[in-house]
Design an enzyme around this catalytic site. Structure first.
Site, PDB file in Angstrom:
ATOM      1  N   ARG A  45       0.811  -1.210   0.000  1.00  0.00           N
ATOM      2  CA  ARG A  45       0.000   0.000   0.000  1.00  0.00           C
ATOM      3  C   ARG A  45       0.856   1.276   0.000  1.00  0.00           C
ATOM      4  O   ARG A  45       0.556   2.227  -0.702  1.00  0.00           O
ATOM      5  CB  ARG A  45      -0.916  -0.006   1.210  1.00  0.00           C
ATOM      6  N   ASP A  87      -3.447   0.465  -3.467  1.00  0.00           N
ATOM      7  CA  ASP A  87      -4.423  -0.305  -2.716  1.00  0.00           C
ATOM      8  C   ASP A  87      -4.762  -1.594  -3.456  1.00  0.00           C
ATOM      9  O   ASP A  87      -4.854  -1.588  -4.690  1.00  0.00           O
ATOM     10  CB  ASP A  87      -5.669   0.570  -2.596  1.00  0.00           C
ATOM     11  N   LYS A 141      -0.791 -19.375   4.756  1.00  0.00           N
ATOM     12  CA  LYS A 141      -1.799 -19.656   5.761  1.00  0.00           C
ATOM     13  C   LYS A 141      -2.065 -18.377   6.562  1.00  0.00           C
ATOM     14  O   LYS A 141      -1.205 -17.510   6.540  1.00  0.00           O
ATOM     15  CB  LYS A 141      -1.345 -20.785   6.680  1.00  0.00           C
ATOM     16  N   HIS A 171       5.063 -23.734   5.585  1.00  0.00           N
ATOM     17  CA  HIS A 171       6.521 -23.598   5.534  1.00  0.00           C
ATOM     18  C   HIS A 171       7.251 -24.793   6.144  1.00  0.00           C
ATOM     19  O   HIS A 171       8.416 -25.012   5.877  1.00  0.00           O
ATOM     20  CB  HIS A 171       6.994 -22.254   6.128  1.00  0.00           C
ATOM     21  N   LYS A 175      11.143 -27.235   5.200  1.00  0.00           N
ATOM     22  CA  LYS A 175      12.264 -27.468   6.119  1.00  0.00           C
ATOM     23  C   LYS A 175      13.033 -28.703   5.673  1.00  0.00           C
ATOM     24  O   LYS A 175      12.434 -29.744   5.361  1.00  0.00           O
ATOM     25  CB  LYS A 175      11.751 -27.671   7.560  1.00  0.00           C
ATOM     26  N   ASP A 228      -3.590 -22.459  14.406  1.00  0.00           N
ATOM     27  CA  ASP A 228      -2.323 -21.863  13.992  1.00  0.00           C
ATOM     28  C   ASP A 228      -1.259 -22.931  13.701  1.00  0.00           C
ATOM     29  O   ASP A 228      -0.411 -22.744  12.838  1.00  0.00           O
ATOM     30  CB  ASP A 228      -1.832 -20.917  15.109  1.00  0.00           C
ATOM     31  N   HIS A 233       0.869 -27.358  10.246  1.00  0.00           N
ATOM     32  CA  HIS A 233       2.198 -27.962  10.411  1.00  0.00           C
ATOM     33  C   HIS A 233       2.148 -29.370  11.024  1.00  0.00           C
ATOM     34  O   HIS A 233       2.771 -30.298  10.522  1.00  0.00           O
ATOM     35  CB  HIS A 233       3.082 -27.076  11.294  1.00  0.00           C
TER      36      HIS A 233
HETATM   37  C1  BG6 Z   1       3.785 -20.233  12.157  1.00  0.00           C
HETATM   38  C2  BG6 Z   1       2.863 -19.897  13.286  1.00  0.00           C
HETATM   39  O1  BG6 Z   1       3.068 -20.803  11.091  1.00  0.00           O
HETATM   40  O2  BG6 Z   1       4.774 -21.160  12.602  1.00  0.00           O
HETATM   41  C3  BG6 Z   1       3.641 -19.339  14.471  1.00  0.00           C
HETATM   42  O3  BG6 Z   1       1.908 -18.938  12.852  1.00  0.00           O
HETATM   43  C4  BG6 Z   1       4.755 -20.288  14.870  1.00  0.00           C
HETATM   44  O4  BG6 Z   1       2.775 -19.101  15.580  1.00  0.00           O
HETATM   45  C5  BG6 Z   1       5.596 -20.666  13.656  1.00  0.00           C
HETATM   46  O5  BG6 Z   1       5.562 -19.630  15.833  1.00  0.00           O
HETATM   47  C6  BG6 Z   1       6.594 -21.749  13.994  1.00  0.00           C
HETATM   48  O6  BG6 Z   1       7.455 -21.930  12.910  1.00  0.00           O
HETATM   49  P1  BG6 Z   1       8.955 -22.411  13.130  1.00  0.00           P
HETATM   50  O7  BG6 Z   1       9.497 -22.526  11.753  1.00  0.00           O
HETATM   51  O8  BG6 Z   1       9.631 -21.347  13.975  1.00  0.00           O
HETATM   52  O9  BG6 Z   1       8.874 -23.715  13.854  1.00  0.00           O
END
Ligand code: BG6
Length: 482
Positions: A45, A87, A141, A171, A175, A228, A233
Site C-alpha cells: 500500500r 491499494d 496460511k 513452511h 524445512k 495456527d 504444520h
Molecule cells: C507459524 C505460526 O506458522 O509457525 C507461528 O503462525 C509459529 O505461531 C511458527 O511460531 C513456527 O514456525 P517455526 O518454523 O519457527 O517452527
C-alpha cells in the site's frame, strides 16, 4: 513451460516478506538459482520509490545474514527489483503491475497479505488480464478459520486460477529435516517393514516453542494453537509419517497419499473430547531465565478462551495404523524450542534378561533446533555382571548438522520459492488436503465449544497443563521429555 519472468510479492513491506521472502530470494540469487531474466516486483500500500524499496530490501537481507553481502550478487539482485504502490482494491495498482510486467509471459504472484485480501487481489489480477494460464499464485496460511471459510477462500481463488496453478504454503514442508523424513522412510529399506501397528506402539509429534505470541495477539487470539499449528504444520508432519509410499515424487502421487491419511483420521467427538484432547493457556512464569507475563496479561488483561497449547491423542483408522495412538502436542512458552517425532517401537515380547529393564526401541527424528536422528537400542555393558548381562539403552546418533557442517542452513522459503519457480507443487498443500485437515480440526473445536469451560492454565516455562501428561499416561505412555 519456460522459466517465469516475474515474481510479484503482494505485502512486500510486511513482516514475512522482510524476514523470509526477500532474504530467501537473495540466497537463491547467490546460489545462481534464479532464472536469468526474473524480475522481482514488490507491491504494497505505501507509496515508495524504487530506490527506497531497494534500500528496504537491502536492510531486510542484511538483517538475515551474519556475513557481508557479496557486492556482485547484491548488484545483480537489486537490478531485478521494482515496486508498485497502491491499494489492493484499486484498478490502478493492477495497471501499474501490468506495466511493470509487460513482456513477462510467465508470472508468479505471491500473496503475502491477509487472506481477507485474496479475493480482491485475484479479481484485480483477472481484471488486468494477469490471471491467465501463464500465471501462478502462492498463498500463505491461514487459509480460513474453519472448513467453511477455507472453502470460501479456495472458491475465490479457483474462480481465476486452476488448482494446479495455486501453491498453498506450509513452511514446514520447506524445512530440510521435514523433507529428510521422506528420504528416511522411502530411501531406506530398514524402516518400511517395521512401519506399522505390528512393530510400532505409538507415535509422538511435538512442536514446542519458547516464544509467546510476540505482538501477534490480535491474530493469534482468533486462531489459537489448534488453528495456527495443528491444522497445518502438525497434520502435515503426521501425513508424512503415516502415509503409504507414493509411486513417485510427483505432486499428485504424494498429495494423494497425504489426503488419504487426513481422511482416515478418526473424528474426536463426544466423550472423547475430554479423554483425547487437552487445551491450555500459558500463565505468568519464566522463559529463558526471565519472568514473563501470562497470555491474557499480554493483551492488557482481557479475558480470552484461546488456547496456546494443545495435546491430542489421534488415531489413523486404516490397516497400517489401526490401534496405534498418535500423540500430537504443540504449545507456546514451553521450556525449550524443540520439534520432534518419536516412533516408539513395541517392547520385546519376552525377556530372557532377568532383572534388566528392557527399554523398547525408539526412533527420534528431531527437526529443530538441530536436525538429528537417533535410534535407541538396548546394549550390553562391558562388565562381568552376574548372569553375564547388564543391559543399558544407548543410541545410534546421526547429526545432520555435523554430517553437512559446511552447508549453510537454509530458510524453508528458499526451497519453497525455488519449487514454485520450477512449477513443482509437491511441497504445497492441495485444496482437498487443506479442507480435510479443517474438517478434522473443526470437529474438535466444536467439541470444545459444546463442552464450554476454558483452556487449563499452565505456568510459562512448563510442559503444559497436567492433563497433557494424563492424556498419554492413560494409555501407559509418556511424552518424550517425561
Ligand atoms: C507459524 C505460526 O506458522 O509457525 C507461528 O503462525 C509459529 O505461531 C511458527 O511460531 C513456527 O514456525 P517455526 O518454523 O519457527 O517452527
Amino acid at each position: 513451460m519456460t522459466a517465469p519472468a516475474a515474481i510479484v510479492i503482494f505485502g512486500a513491506t510486511g513482516d514475512l516478506a522482510r524476514r523470509m521472502l526477500f532474504p530467501a530470494l537473495y540466497f537463491l540469487e547467490a546460489d545462481g538459482l534464479l532464472p536469468r531474466d526474473l524480475r522481482i516486483v514488490g507491491a504494497a500500500r505505501s507509496p515508495l520509490r524504487d530506490s527506497d524499496f531497494v534500500a528496504e530490501v537491502e536492510r531486510a537481507v542484511r538483517e538475515r545474514t551474519d556475513e557481508a553481502l557479496d557486492d556482485a550478487v547484491w548488484a545483480r539482485f537489486a537490478a531485478r527489483l521494482r515496486y508498485c504502490g497502491g491499494d489492493a482494491g484499486a484498478p490502478e495498482t493492477y495497471g501499474c503491475l501490468a506495466g511493470l510486467l509487460a513482456g513477462a509471459v510467465e508470472r508468479i504472484f505471491y500473496l503475502s497479505t491477509s487472506p481477507a485480501l485474496y479475493g480482491l487481489i485475484v479479481r484485480g489480477l483477472a481484471g488486468a488480464n494477469l490471471a491467465d494460464e501463464a500465471s501462478r499464485i502462492i498463498v500463505e496460511k491461514p487459509i480460513g478459520r474453519d472448513r467453511a471459510s477455507c472453502d470460501a477462500i479456495n472458491t475465490e481463488l479457483a474462480a481465476h486460477f486452476h488448482e494446479n496453478r495455486i501453491f498453498r504454503i506450509d513452511h514446514y514442508l520447506g524445512k530440510e529435516a521435514v523433507q529428510n523424513l521422506i528420504a528416511l522412510r522411502f530411501a531406506n529399506t530398514l524402516f518400511e517393514p517395521l512401519w506399522d501397528k505390528v512393530a510400532i506402539d505409538h507415535v509422538q509429534i511435538s512442536v514446542a516453542e519458547t516464544v509467546g505470541v510476540e505482538g501477534r495477539w490480535s491474530y493469534y487470539d482468533e486462531y489459537g494453537a489448534m488453528r495456527d499449528m495443528v491444522q497445518n504444520h502438525i497434520l502435515q508432519l503426521l501425513c508424512l509419517v503415516a502415509m503409504e509410499p507414493p509411486a513417485n515424487l510427483d505432486p499428485e502421487s504424494v498429495r494423494n497419499e497425504k489426503v488419504k491419511v487426513l481422511r482416515s483420521l478418526r473424528p474426536i467427538t463426544g466423550a472423547d473430547i475430554a479423554k483425547k484432547t487437552v487445551r491450555g493457556q500459558y500463565a505468568r512464569g519464566v522463559a529463558d531465565g526471565a519472568s514473563v507475563p501470562g497470555y491474557a496479561e499480554e493483551a492488557g488483561g482481557a479475558p480470552s478462551n484461546t488456547e496456546t497449547f494443545v495435546a491430542l491423542c489421534a488415531h489413523v483408522d486404516n490397516w497400517r495404523w489401526a490401534g496405534v495412538p498418535f500423540y500430537l502436542r504443540t504449545g507456546k512458552r514451553l521450556p525449550e524450542r524443540s520439534s520432534e517425532i518419536i516412533i516408539q517401537f513395541r517392547a520385546v515380547p519376552h525377556s530372557i534378561f532377568g532383572a534388566n529393564e528392557l527399554k523398547a526401541n525408539r526412533l527420534t527424528i528431531r527437526l529443530q533446533p538441530e536436525e538429528e536422528i537417533s535410534l535407541q537400542l538396548m546394549n550390553k555393558t562391558p562388565t562381568l555382571a552376574q548372569g553375564g548381562f547388564d543391559l543399558k539403552p544407548l543410541s545410534l546418533n546421526l547429526s545432520l548438522h555435523d554430517a553437512f557442517s559446511r552447508q549453510r542452513r537454509r530458510i524453508a522459503y528458499e526451497r519453497l520459492l525455488l519449487e514454485a519457480l520450477q512449477n513443482n507443487s509437491t511441497l504445497f498443500v492441495r485444496r482437498d488436503e487443506s479442507e480435510a485437515a479443517w474438517a478434522w480440526v473443526d470437529g474438535i473445536v466444536e467439541g470444545w465449544e459444546r463442552q464450554g469451560g476454558k483452556p487449563a492454565p499452565y505456568a510459562a516455562g512448563t510442559w503444559g497443563p497436567a492433563g497433557a501428561f494424563a492424556l498419554a499416561e492413560r494409555n501407559g505412555h509418556s511424552w518424550g521429555d517425561g
